[in-house]
Enzyme design. Structure first.
Site, mmCIF file in Angstrom:
data_model
loop_
_atom_site.group_PDB
_atom_site.id
_atom_site.type_symbol
_atom_site.label_atom_id
_atom_site.label_comp_id
_atom_site.label_asym_id
_atom_site.label_seq_id
_atom_site.Cartn_x
_atom_site.Cartn_y
_atom_site.Cartn_z
ATOM 1 N N CYS A 153 -5.874 -4.459 7.372
ATOM 2 C CA CYS A 153 -4.478 -4.869 7.262
ATOM 3 C C CYS A 153 -3.982 -5.478 8.561
ATOM 4 C CB CYS A 153 -3.628 -3.657 6.902
ATOM 5 S SG CYS A 153 -1.958 -4.038 6.438
ATOM 6 N N HIS A 171 0.816 -1.214 0.000
ATOM 7 C CA HIS A 171 0.000 0.000 0.000
ATOM 8 C C HIS A 171 0.850 1.265 0.000
ATOM 9 C CE1 HIS A 171 -3.647 -2.321 1.857
ATOM 10 N NE2 HIS A 171 -3.334 -2.718 0.642
ATOM 11 N N PHE A 214 -1.104 -8.120 4.980
ATOM 12 C CA PHE A 214 0.238 -7.545 4.877
ATOM 13 C C PHE A 214 0.282 -6.196 4.169
ATOM 14 C CE2 PHE A 214 0.630 -12.282 4.142
ATOM 15 C CZ PHE A 214 0.674 -12.591 5.488
ATOM 16 N N CYS A 215 -0.761 -5.396 4.323
ATOM 17 C CA CYS A 215 -0.832 -4.086 3.649
ATOM 18 C C CYS A 215 -0.562 -4.224 2.152
ATOM 19 C CB CYS A 215 0.129 -3.096 4.282
ATOM 20 S SG CYS A 215 -0.326 -2.616 5.961
ATOM 21 N N ALA A 216 -1.030 -5.326 1.587
ATOM 22 C CA ALA A 216 -0.934 -5.572 0.148
ATOM 23 C C ALA A 216 -2.199 -6.322 -0.259
ATOM 24 C CB ALA A 216 0.320 -6.373 -0.193
#
Length: 458
Positions: free
Chosen positions: A400, A129, A380-382
């Site tokens: 997240c 992100h 995982f902020c993805a």
């Protein structure tokens, strides 16, 4: 060295000393065990060498750039020498600018603020992100996840060739943002090839090296990237510092990222009662306020420590650990390791996986509570990347790093294990043993959901 090249190296060395290597934690089943920190991709433990260097400087701490006293001058020299050390570590070009920031996220948001008018940005949906989201004010093209490095280059070439015209006509400025190593799969991306594709189409490229720089040498010149961003807390330095390094023209032309002291060269009153400001053209333009001199110094100390340890040696040790983890997980049929480019793709010490029949948060909680192993579970902020790898509904909500279901229910999250220069063999061996035992025998403890997290029931 290319980001996609893993160098040959001598025999495996011992792990580098890091803070916390002797910390013990309690187990819910009784007793204590040395903590196995296997969440390096989120924050790597500080190198003991870095901590010692910072502690040696701390008594001499002073204001930076504007103080006449001895400690202020010493701190200013230390701050600017840190800038030169990091620039050398990154093999920057002579006319590049290096700005100290708070983090990779801060660095990429700074660059987003410096984009020329009508700049078009190209970014793969596979990004963290931090590099996926800062471009909201620009014309953004989000590219689908590639399944091979070659497909990544081909996808970018087609997207750049088909880009829309600017308001003034012609293609106008363009920027490509790409990771060097995925924070989800650990896979290395073909950075040099992507840079060549971008430049062939008149675009520039920024490299998110947050996961690459701690594991492999990174050369701005060799990779031919226009900018690079990374965080100190992933490079074995304490929290709160980051770097944006690269071409100076867009940074000099942009309004300061923050307005205030340090960024301004001259401020005068105007006849109309307002103020006129002349901003610095150096890195100070985007470093308003009192700089984080200890953060900058800690990054420089980490750069020196890694350089002196030798990346050939560090890469060899990490490959040794990766093979241990991969071989161990391959022996558990219920485990599925997530990958974009395939099992044989070169990677850094980051692997994400799911376990059949387990909620990922439940599994991670059991690793911690019953084995003293710290990993990460979540998206995982993805989010787009993990959902692509898991094949889940892209409209499903998810926070997240937080579980979305109760233990035993279907999880939309994954588990990530990550390690690096400070990881001893025992930690990854304990991890592999724990995975096998949990899959074979189940958890020894009862768990419940509390405030969105899976925790041991008291």
């Amino acid at each position: 060295m290319s980001a996609s090249t893993v160098a040959s190296a001598p025999s495996v060395c011992a792990p580098l000393p890091v803070l916390g290597r002797d910390v013990t934690v309690p187990l819910v089943t009784g007793g204590e065990v040395t903590y196995a920190a296997l969440d390096y991709a989120a924050s790597a433990p500080a190198l003991q060498r870095v901590w010692d260097d910072v502690a040696a400087y701390a008594p001499y701490y002073g204001s930076v750039h504007r103080g006449a006293g001895y400690l202020s001058q010493l701190s200013t020299d230390l701050f600017e020498n840190a800038r030169r050390t990091v620039a050398e570590f990154l093999d920057c070009r002579p006319d590049d600018q290096l700005v100290f920031t708070r983090s990779t996220t801060d660095s990429l948001n700074l660059l987003a603020r410096a984009l020329p008018a009508d700049c078009q940005v190209f970014v793969f949906e596979t990004e963290h992100h931090a590099s996926l989201l800062p471009w909201q004010g620009a014309r953004v093209s989000y590219l689908d996840a590639p399944r091979t490095p070659h497909q990544a280059v081909e996808t970018l070439e087609k997207a750049l060739a088909a880009r829309t015209e600017s308001a003034e006509g012609g293609h106008g400025p363009a920027l490509v943002c790409v990771t060097g190593a995925s924070n989800v799969t650990g896979e290395l991306w073909p950075v040099r090839e992507l840079a060549a594709a971008a430049h062939a189409q008149g675009a520039r490229i920024v490299l998110d090296a947050a996961q690459l720089a701690p594991h492999h040498p990174v050369s701005v010149r060799d990779l031919d990237v226009d900018w690079i961003a990374f965080s100190g807390h992933k490079l074995y330095a304490p929290f709160g510092s980051g770097v944006l390094a690269g071409r100076a023209d867009w940074l000099r032309a942009a309004e300061p990222y923050l307005a205030g002291g340090g960024a301004s060269r001259k401020v005068t009153r105007r006849e109309d009662g307002g103020v006129a400001v002349e901003w610095h053209e150096s890195a100070a333009r985007h470093e308003a306020g009192s700089p984080n001199v200890i953060g900058a110094y800690s990054i420089a100390a980490a750069c020196r420590a890694l350089t002196e340890a030798g990346f050939d040696t560090l890469v060899a040790r990490e490959r040794h650990l990766i093979e241990k983890v991969r071989a161990g997980l391959a022996g558990v049929p219920e485990v599925r390791v997530l990958s974009l480019f395939g099992d044989d793709a070169p990677r850094v010490g980051v692997l994400s996986f799911v376990v059949e029949g387990w909620n990922s948060s439940h599994f991670a909680a059991a690793l911690s509570a019953e084995y003293g192993i710290g990993v990460r579970d979540g998206l995982f902020c993805a989010h787009p990347l993990v959902r692509t790898l898991l094949g889940t509904d892209p409209e499903t909500q998810g926070e997240c790093g937080a579980p979305e279901t109760a233990p035993g229910e279907k999880s939309l999250n994954a588990i990530r294990v990550s390690f690096g220069a400070g990881t001893p063999d025992e930690h990854v061996e304990r991890f592999v043993t724990a995975v096998r035992e949990l899959v074979a025998d189940g958890a020894k403890w009862t768990y419940r959901t509390e405030d969105g997290r899976c925790v041991p029931a008291v």
